[in-house]
Structure formats: structure tokens, C-alpha cells
Design a protein around this motif. Structure first.
Motif, short mmCIF file in Angstrom:
data_model
loop_
_atom_site.label_atom_id
_atom_site.label_comp_id
_atom_site.label_asym_id
_atom_site.label_seq_id
_atom_site.Cartn_x
_atom_site.Cartn_y
_atom_site.Cartn_z
N ASP A 1 -10.11 -10.38 9.65
CA ASP A 1 -10.19 -9.96 11.04
C ASP A 1 -8.98 -9.14 11.48
N HIS A 2 -7.86 -9.28 10.76
CA HIS A 2 -6.62 -8.58 11.12
C HIS A 2 -6.08 -7.88 9.87
N PRO A 3 -6.70 -6.80 9.42
CA PRO A 3 -6.35 -6.20 8.12
C PRO A 3 -4.90 -5.76 8.00
N ALA A 4 -4.36 -5.12 9.02
CA ALA A 4 -2.98 -4.65 8.92
C ALA A 4 -2.00 -5.82 8.87
N GLU A 5 -2.17 -6.76 9.81
CA GLU A 5 -1.29 -7.93 9.83
C GLU A 5 -1.48 -8.76 8.56
N GLY A 6 -2.75 -8.87 8.12
CA GLY A 6 -3.03 -9.65 6.92
C GLY A 6 -2.37 -9.06 5.69
N ARG A 7 -2.41 -7.74 5.55
CA ARG A 7 -1.77 -7.11 4.40
C ARG A 7 -0.26 -7.37 4.42
N ALA A 8 0.34 -7.31 5.59
CA ALA A 8 1.78 -7.56 5.70
C ALA A 8 2.10 -9.01 5.34
N ILE A 9 1.25 -9.94 5.77
CA ILE A 9 1.48 -11.35 5.45
C ILE A 9 1.37 -11.57 3.94
N MET A 10 0.37 -10.99 3.32
CA MET A 10 0.21 -11.17 1.88
C MET A 10 1.41 -10.60 1.13
N ARG A 11 1.98 -9.53 1.64
CA ARG A 11 3.14 -8.94 0.96
C ARG A 11 4.39 -9.81 1.09
N GLU A 12 4.39 -10.75 2.02
CA GLU A 12 5.53 -11.67 2.10
C GLU A 12 5.58 -12.58 0.88
N LEU B 1 -8.62 -10.54 -4.74
CA LEU B 1 -7.66 -10.49 -5.85
C LEU B 1 -6.43 -11.32 -5.54
N PHE B 2 -5.97 -11.27 -4.30
CA PHE B 2 -4.80 -12.05 -3.90
C PHE B 2 -5.03 -13.53 -4.20
N PHE B 3 -6.20 -14.05 -3.82
CA PHE B 3 -6.47 -15.46 -4.05
C PHE B 3 -6.78 -15.76 -5.51
N LEU B 4 -7.32 -14.79 -6.23
CA LEU B 4 -7.50 -14.99 -7.65
C LEU B 4 -6.13 -15.13 -8.33
N GLN B 5 -5.15 -14.40 -7.84
CA GLN B 5 -3.80 -14.54 -8.39
C GLN B 5 -3.23 -15.92 -8.09
N ILE B 6 -3.53 -16.46 -6.92
CA ILE B 6 -3.07 -17.80 -6.61
C ILE B 6 -3.72 -18.80 -7.56
N THR C 1 8.28 -5.87 -6.78
CA THR C 1 7.67 -6.86 -5.90
C THR C 1 6.18 -6.56 -5.73
N ARG C 2 5.49 -7.47 -5.08
CA ARG C 2 4.07 -7.23 -4.77
C ARG C 2 3.89 -5.93 -4.02
N ALA C 3 4.71 -5.69 -3.01
CA ALA C 3 4.57 -4.47 -2.22
C ALA C 3 4.78 -3.23 -3.08
N GLU C 4 5.78 -3.25 -3.94
CA GLU C 4 6.06 -2.09 -4.79
C GLU C 4 4.92 -1.86 -5.78
N ILE C 5 4.35 -2.96 -6.31
CA ILE C 5 3.23 -2.81 -7.24
C ILE C 5 2.01 -2.26 -6.50
N GLU C 6 1.74 -2.78 -5.30
CA GLU C 6 0.61 -2.27 -4.52
C GLU C 6 0.80 -0.81 -4.15
N ASP C 7 2.06 -0.39 -4.01
CA ASP C 7 2.35 1.00 -3.66
C ASP C 7 2.37 1.92 -4.87
N GLY C 8 2.07 1.40 -6.06
CA GLY C 8 1.88 2.27 -7.22
C GLY C 8 2.96 2.23 -8.27
N ALA C 9 3.86 1.22 -8.25
CA ALA C 9 4.96 1.20 -9.22
C ALA C 9 4.47 1.15 -10.67
N LEU C 10 3.28 0.60 -10.91
CA LEU C 10 2.77 0.49 -12.28
C LEU C 10 1.59 1.41 -12.55
N ALA C 11 1.28 2.26 -11.61
CA ALA C 11 0.12 3.15 -11.76
C ALA C 11 0.34 4.14 -12.90
#
Length: 393
Positions: free
Chosen positions: A270-281, A207-212, A182-192
Motif C-alpha cells: 500500500d505504501h511502495p515508496a515508504e516500503g522500499r525505504a523500510i526494506m533497505r534498512e 524476493l525480500f521475504f524469500l531472502q528472509i 549493501t542491499r541498497a547498493e545491490i538494488e541500484d545495480g552494483a552487481l549488474a
């Protein structure tokens, strides 16, 4: 590439070129199983009566010419044209005087309108984001396609249910076919550490919006720019964060963040932690490839395999607009009025008179596309032979 009236709820582009975000202000779904031919067409105004400018016609003519190999060989899913309808116009391009692009369209095309002609248009652009050729803390990897991303049937799926295309996934250490990371697993290094990095994005939100968007440009500190395009997806469904944020009262009325791409981005910053969690949804992750060659120098590659041009190319539903056809838009957003050429599509671009206008790259393109939501009328320009045949039915 990016879009409209608050965008951000879209599935993948059909031909694996880009992702077209579905606007929050979405159009009603099209009738099941219909095409433009089945819905029927009516005659529109003569091309000569359209308020067509020289610059508009010249840009559209270049875009049309690049589409000729497609219209001359690919079956038209809308049923409005056959390949031979396009031969005269395509053959005439090389000898046509460059000073008279408006005359070209008046000479070879007539306009028709499909269905009730309630047109709805959004916008997208090609993002350019700051990149690095080396990892830095906080930077996000831009990955090429991994070789372990494959299609197969899970062992526990009965044969009777194995219809259509097999799902995307991977084989785990035990040899069992499982969903891909998933996005979260990839961000956490699954493909590193696998050498898949085409570069690193300085800003993970960009990058998130570039992917969109599905394609864009990486601009490096040495002044070089690499154009990248859609190569594949991890097999997980797309979740539009704009719709989620509006439902949760994070953007829109009563908040400090408008229901637009700009409002969404500002909330995430403005809300980096909440924003990161939303993007991971949004568990979907897009893989890219570097685009090279003469076509890549013109623009990103649309779903029909030709480069799209800013302020000239438009994404359509090919069941209702022939690929390669010029389209005249007359909307309540005057900036989008004019002649466009159908060279792209997307998962959210469905139904008759649904369009997604491409604005190119840069700050102005981003601004226009991010707020584009226009309604009005659309006229499809068809070769005269095709229009005569259809109107005689």
C-alpha cells in the motif's frame, strides 16, 4: 523459509541453510552457556500415551530416517545422546512394517522434558514466487554468490583485535578491504552485468521475504520450477523490519495492518515508496544457489544437510534438542500439535523449548506459518538407552 507471530527480525541460520525470522513476541533469552544436559531432564509420558495419529507418525518416521546419517555421526551439542544411542532405531527402519509407524516410536523411544518446559513455537514455510529467466523492468535479480565476496581483516584493524572469523567484504579498486555492497547498493545495480543472475523475481517484495526464509522456489511462466537455497550473505547485519514498523506505529494496534507477516506485506504494497525505504534498512542481502538432486526433490535443505518436510520438520536450538530427535508438541495452537523431527536451526531459535515448525509450500503453508505463535509443552523423544541413562543421573 518464513514464520511466526509476526516474525521478521532474524539473523542467519547457523549452518547457512535458511534464515529463521525472530518473532516480535520473542521468548526470553536462554541462560548463558547452558545445555539441556546441564539444565537437567525429567521423564515425560510414555510414547504410547501421546495422541499420535497414523499420518503424523508416518511423516515423522520418514523425516527421522533421513536424519539417521546425522545422528549416527554428528556430536550432539545438547549432551543428551551419543551416536551409539541411535543405532538400534536407525537400523530397524528398513524392516519395520509401514503400517505401524506409531509402534516404531513406542518401541524405540521414551520422552523427556527439559527445564521448565514452557514451549514456544513459531512457523516457517517455503515460498514460491513468480520468476522470469529474462530481465523485465521492475523485476528483481536473484543473485548467485559473487566471487569477490571474501573474508579478510581490514588493514587498519590491530592484530590484537583480529580474533574469531574475519569479516566479509571485498577489495576495492585501490586494493583496500572494505565492507561488501549493501542491499541498497545491490538494488541500484552494483552487481549488474556480471552474469550472477539465477533468474529474476517478478515481485521485489516477494524476493525480500524469500531472502528472509533463505530458500524457496522460482516458478517460471513455462511451468518449470527451480528450487533455490541459501548460498551466502553480504556480511551486513540483519534488521528485522517487522520490529521497526511496529515501533513506528505502522502496524499493530491503532493501524489497519495486523502485527503479522500478512500485515507487513500489505503495508509494503500500500505504501511502495515508504516500503522500499523500510526494506533497505535491512542491509543484509542473501545469495542463492540452485538445488538439484534427489534430496532437493523432497524439500529445501535444512541446516543439518537433509531435506526438511512440511508438517514434519522443526527448527531447534541444538544445545537443547538433539538434531534428528523427534519432538512432541502440545500447544495452544492445535494445528501445530503432533510429532516433529529436529532438522533445522536458526539465529532466532535460541534456548530450551524454542521451536520453529516447517509447513511446506503453498498458500495454506504461508497462512499457517505467518500467524503461528503457540505456547505449551514439548517432549523430546530420545532413544530408550539415552533416556534411561539420563534419568538415572
Amino acid at each position: 523459509m518464513l514464520r511466526a507471530a509476526a516474525l521478521l527480525a532474524a539473523p542467519l541460520a547457523l549452518a547457512g541453510c535458511q534464515i529463521v525470522p525472530e518473532p516480535i513476541d520473542r521468548a526470553p533469552p536462554p541462560p548463558a552457556g547452558t545445555t539441556a544436559l546441564e539444565m537437567g531432564v525429567r521423564a515425560g509420558p510414555p510414547v504410547a500415551h501421546l495422541n499420535l495419529t497414523y499420518d503424523d507418525a508416518a511423516s515423522a518416521l520418514l523425516a527421522f530416517n533421513t536424519s539417521c546419517p546425522v545422528v549416527l555421526s554428528r556430536e550432539d551439542a545438547s549432551g543428551l545422546t551419543i551416536n551409539s544411542d541411535w543405532r538400534e532405531a536407525c537400523a530397524a527402519f528398513t524392516a519395520w512394517p509401514a503400517a505401524d509407524p506409531k509402534g516404531f516410536f513406542a518401541r524405540f523411544f521414551d520422552t523427556v522434558e527439559v527445564g521448565t518446559n514452557d514451549a514456544f513455537a513459531t512457523g516457517y514455510f517455503e515460498p514460491e514466487i513468480a520468476g522470469s529467466r529474462a530481465f523485465q523492468p521492475g523485476y528483481a535479480p536473484v543473485y548467485a554468490m559473487p566471487d569477490d565476496l571474501v573474508r579478510a581483516w581490514p588493514d587498519d584493524m590491530p592484530e590484537s583485535e583480529r580474533t574469531g572469523r574475519a569479516p566479509l567484504g571485498r577489495y576495492d579498486e585501490s586494493g583496500r578491504f572494505v565492507p561488501y555492497y549493501t542491499r541498497a547498493e545491490i538494488e541500484d545495480g552494483a552487481l549488474a552485468g556480471r552474469g550472477l543472475e539465477l533468474g529474476w523475481a517478478v515481485d521485489p517484495i516477494e524476493l525480500f521475504f524469500l531472502q528472509i526464509q533463505g530458500s524457496g522456489r522460482l516458478a517460471f511462466a513455462d511451468g518449470s520450477v527451480t528450487r533455490i537455497g541459501y548460498a551466502g550473505q553480504n556480511g551486513h547485519g540483519y534488521t528485522g523490519i517487522g520490529a521497526l514498523m511496529r515501533q513506528r506505529g505502522l502496524i499493530g494496534d491503532g493501524t489497519n495492518y495486523p502485527t503479522s507477516m500478512q500485515g507487513i506485506v500489505q503495508y509494503l504494497r500500500d505504501h511502495p515508496a515508504e516500503g522500499r525505504a523500510i526494506m533497505r534498512e535491512n542491509e543484509s542481502w542473501i545469495f542463492f544457489r540452485e538445488l538439484t538432486g534427489p534430496n532437493a526433490a523432497i524439500g529445501p535443505i535444512g541446516s543439518i544437510g537433509v531435506p526438511v518436510r512440511g508438517r514434519a520438520s522443526v527448527a531447534v536450538d541444538p544445545k537443547y534438542v538433539p538434531y534428528g530427535a523427534p519432538v512432541w508438541l502440545d500447544l495452544d495452537r492445535d494445528v501445530a500439535d503432533g510429532l516433529w523431527v529436529a532438522q533445522d536451526t536458526g539465529g532466532a531459535i535460541k534456548g530450551p523449548n524454542r521451536f520453529d515448525t516447517f509447513w511446506g509450500a503453498g498458500a495454506e503453508a504461508r497462512e499457517i506459518a505467518g500467524g503461528m505463535s503457540g505456547r505449551g509443552r514439548a517432549y523430546i523423544l530420545l532413544p530408550k538407552a539415552a533416556a534411561r541413562r539420563l534419568l538415572a543421573r
